[in-house]
Design a protein around this motif. Structure first.
Motif, short mmCIF file in Angstrom:
data_model
loop_
_atom_site.label_atom_id
_atom_site.label_comp_id
_atom_site.label_asym_id
_atom_site.label_seq_id
_atom_site.Cartn_x
_atom_site.Cartn_y
_atom_site.Cartn_z
N ASP A 107 3.20 -12.34 22.44
CA ASP A 107 4.30 -12.37 23.41
C ASP A 107 5.65 -12.00 22.79
OD1 ASP A 107 2.55 -13.12 25.45
OD2 ASP A 107 2.78 -15.25 24.97
N ILE A 108 5.66 -11.61 21.52
CA ILE A 108 6.88 -11.13 20.88
C ILE A 108 6.71 -9.66 20.52
CG2 ILE A 108 8.35 -11.29 18.82
CD1 ILE A 108 8.17 -14.26 18.93
N GLY A 109 5.81 -9.35 19.61
CA GLY A 109 5.60 -7.96 19.22
C GLY A 109 4.80 -7.85 17.95
N ALA A 110 4.53 -6.61 17.55
CA ALA A 110 3.73 -6.36 16.36
C ALA A 110 4.37 -5.26 15.52
CB ALA A 110 2.31 -5.95 16.74
N VAL A 111 4.31 -5.43 14.20
CA VAL A 111 4.79 -4.42 13.25
C VAL A 111 3.61 -3.98 12.41
CG1 VAL A 111 6.33 -3.92 11.33
CG2 VAL A 111 7.11 -5.40 13.18
N LYS A 112 3.42 -2.68 12.30
CA LYS A 112 2.31 -2.13 11.51
C LYS A 112 2.88 -1.11 10.53
CE LYS A 112 -2.20 0.16 12.06
NZ LYS A 112 -3.10 -0.91 11.68
N LEU A 113 2.58 -1.28 9.26
CA LEU A 113 3.11 -0.40 8.21
C LEU A 113 1.99 0.30 7.47
CD1 LEU A 113 5.47 0.51 6.25
CD2 LEU A 113 4.91 -1.52 4.91
N LYS A 114 2.19 1.61 7.25
CA LYS A 114 1.34 2.40 6.37
C LYS A 114 2.26 3.09 5.38
CE LYS A 114 -2.19 3.46 9.86
NZ LYS A 114 -2.89 4.56 10.59
N LEU A 115 1.89 3.04 4.09
CA LEU A 115 2.80 3.57 3.08
C LEU A 115 2.02 4.07 1.87
CD1 LEU A 115 5.88 3.88 2.72
CD2 LEU A 115 5.89 1.66 1.58
N HIS A 116 2.42 5.23 1.38
CA HIS A 116 1.81 5.81 0.18
C HIS A 116 2.91 6.02 -0.85
CE1 HIS A 116 -1.18 9.02 -1.54
NE2 HIS A 116 -0.95 8.02 -2.36
N LEU A 117 2.82 5.28 -1.96
CA LEU A 117 3.86 5.30 -2.99
C LEU A 117 3.27 5.77 -4.32
CD1 LEU A 117 5.44 1.80 -2.24
CD2 LEU A 117 6.29 4.02 -1.45
N SER A 118 4.14 6.35 -5.16
CA SER A 118 3.69 6.77 -6.49
C SER A 118 4.69 6.31 -7.54
CB SER A 118 3.53 8.29 -6.55
OG SER A 118 4.78 8.94 -6.40
N ASN A 119 4.35 6.56 -8.80
CA ASN A 119 5.16 6.13 -9.95
C ASN A 119 5.31 4.61 -9.99
OD1 ASN A 119 6.52 6.82 -12.33
ND2 ASN A 119 8.51 6.74 -11.32
N ILE A 120 4.22 3.93 -9.68
CA ILE A 120 4.21 2.47 -9.71
C ILE A 120 3.43 2.00 -10.94
CG2 ILE A 120 3.42 0.39 -8.53
CD1 ILE A 120 3.91 1.71 -5.93
N LYS A 121 4.11 1.27 -11.78
CA LYS A 121 3.49 0.77 -13.01
C LYS A 121 3.34 -0.75 -12.93
CE LYS A 121 6.10 4.36 -15.44
NZ LYS A 121 7.15 4.64 -16.44
N PRO A 122 2.30 -1.27 -13.54
CA PRO A 122 2.16 -2.75 -13.60
C PRO A 122 3.38 -3.37 -14.26
CG PRO A 122 0.14 -1.66 -14.32
CD PRO A 122 1.18 -0.58 -14.20
N ILE A 123 3.85 -4.47 -13.70
CA ILE A 123 5.07 -5.13 -14.19
C ILE A 123 4.69 -6.34 -15.03
CG2 ILE A 123 7.25 -6.20 -13.53
CD1 ILE A 123 6.93 -4.77 -10.82
N LYS A 124 5.17 -6.35 -16.25
CA LYS A 124 4.97 -7.51 -17.11
C LYS A 124 6.03 -8.56 -16.78
CE LYS A 124 3.10 -4.69 -20.87
NZ LYS A 124 3.29 -4.24 -22.28
N GLU A 125 5.74 -9.79 -17.18
CA GLU A 125 6.64 -10.90 -16.84
C GLU A 125 8.05 -10.67 -17.38
OE1 GLU A 125 6.79 -15.78 -17.15
OE2 GLU A 125 5.01 -14.68 -17.81
#
Length: 294
Positions: free
Chosen positions: A157-175
Motif C-alpha cells: 500500500d506504499i510502493g516498491a523499489v527495484k534496483l539492477k546495477l552492474h559495477l566494475s573496478n570493485i576490489k575487496p576491502i580490508k578492515e
C-alpha cells in the motif's frame, strides 16, 4: 527379471532413499545448530527466534519460517513469515553470490522514528505495515565486477523499489582500508549500466489527498499545482534530460504508476568522473540516462 534380482534392485533403491533422508536430516541439524549459535552471539543486540527450518538437498534451498526479531530496548518486534536462501556462497567470509528473499515482513509504526511515524499516521496508514525484500547478486573477483541482478523492497500500500546495477573496478576491502573507501575510494567504482524502478501503490494519492485537505483544495487542483511547478522549474530550458524528466513526472502525477530510470553510458564511467562534471545536466548526459513513466 527374476524375483531375486527384483528384490535386490528394490533393496538398493530403499537404501538410497534412506541414505538421502538421513543425509538431509543431518544437514538440517547442522544448519540449525550453526544458526542457533549465531543467534546466541547476537543476544546482546536482539532477541531472535524462529519456528522451523528446512534445507532441501534436491532444490538446494534453505527455508526458515516464523522469524521474530526484537531489538534491544524495543517493545515492538519485527516478524518475517519466511526467509528463502536459494543460492549462497559458503566458501568466503564475504559471500561472492547470494539469492535471498524475505517474505511477509511485518513491523509496527510505533517502532519507527517519531517523525516518520506521524507522517504515515497522517497519511492514513494503520498500526502495522507488511513488506517484502529480495537480493540477488554475484561478484566476479577476476573481473572485479559486481552484478546486482535484483535488489527489491516493497511495502504494501506504499510502493516498491527495484534496483539492477552492474559495477566494475570493485576490489575487496580490508578492515584497515575501510575509512579510505568511505572517504574517497568509492569514487573509483565504475558504472557499466543500471536501472531503478519505482512502482507506486497508493502513496502518491494519499499525499495529494492530505495536501488537499490541509489546503482546502480538491485533489485535481493539487495535481494541477504540482504540474505547474514542474513546468515552471523547467522554464525555457531546452535540455533534453530536463525535458524528459519533466514529461515523465507530469505523466506520473496525472496517473501514478511506475517510474523507470536507466543509465547506460557508452563506456564504464567512475562515480568520480560523473561528480566532476561542471553541471548536473552534464553528469546525467554522460550517464546516458533515460526517465520513463507509465
Amino acid at each position: 527379471m527374476t524375483r531375486k534380482i527384483f528384490i535386490g534392485i528394490f533393496s538398493v533403491f530403499l537404501i538410497l532413499i534412506a541414505g538421502f533422508f538421513s543425509v538431509n536430516y543431518y544437514i538440517n541439524k547442522k544448519i540449525s545448530q550453526r544458526l542457533n549459535a549465531k543467534i546466541e552471539e547476537l543476544k546482546p543486540y536482539a532477541d531472535i527466534s524462529y519456528r522451523d527450518l528446512d534445507y532441501s538437498l534436491l532444490t538446494g534451498k534453505l527455508n526458515i519460517y516464523g522469524i521474530k526479531i526484537l531489538y534491544a530496548n524495543s517493545t515492538y518486534p519485527i516478524t518475517i513469515n519466511q526467509l528463502v536462501i536459494s543460492d549462497f556462497d559458503r566458501e568466503h567470509d564475504v559471500p561472492l553470490y547470494a539469492d535471498v528473499k524475505l517474505k511477509g515482513i511485518s513491523f509496527y509504526l510505533n517502532s519507527l522514528p517519531e517523525e516518520d511515524r506521524l507522517i504515515l499516521k497522517a497519511l492514513g496508514y494503520g498500526d502495522k505495515l507488511t513488506a517484502y525484500f529480495s537480493s540477488v547478486y554475484t561478484y566476479y573477483p577476476d573481473k572485479k565486477q559486481l552484478l546486482i541482478k535484483d535488489l527489491s523492497y516493497r511495502i504494501k500500500d506504499i510502493g516498491a523499489v527495484k534496483l539492477k546495477l552492474h559495477l566494475s573496478n570493485i576490489k575487496p576491502i580490508k578492515e584497515n582500508e575501510l575509512l579510505y573507501f568511505l572517504l574517497s575510494g568509492w569514487l573509483n567504482i565504475k558504472i557499466i549500466n543500471g536501472e531503478v524502478l519505482y512502482s507506486d501503490e497508493g502513496l502518491f494519492e494519499r499525499i495529494v489527498n492530505l495536501i488537499a485537505r490541509e489546503k482546502h483544495l480538491s485533489a485535481d487542483q493539487v495535481k494541477a499545482k504540482i504540474i505547474r511547478e514542474i513546468k515552471d522549474s523547467l522554464g525555457n530550458s531546452r535540455n533534453t534530460v530536463s525535458q524528459m524528466a519533466a514529461e515523465a513526472l507530469i505523466r506520473f502525477v496525472l496517473k501514478p504508476g511506475t517510474i523507470k530510470i536507466t543509465v547506460n553510458p557508452s563506456r564504464p564511467i567512475s562515480f568520480g568522473e560523473v561528480l566532476s562534471k561542471p553541471s548536473l545536466e552534464d553528469a546525467l548526459k554522460c550517464l546516458n540516462i533515460k526517465i520513463e513513466a507509465n
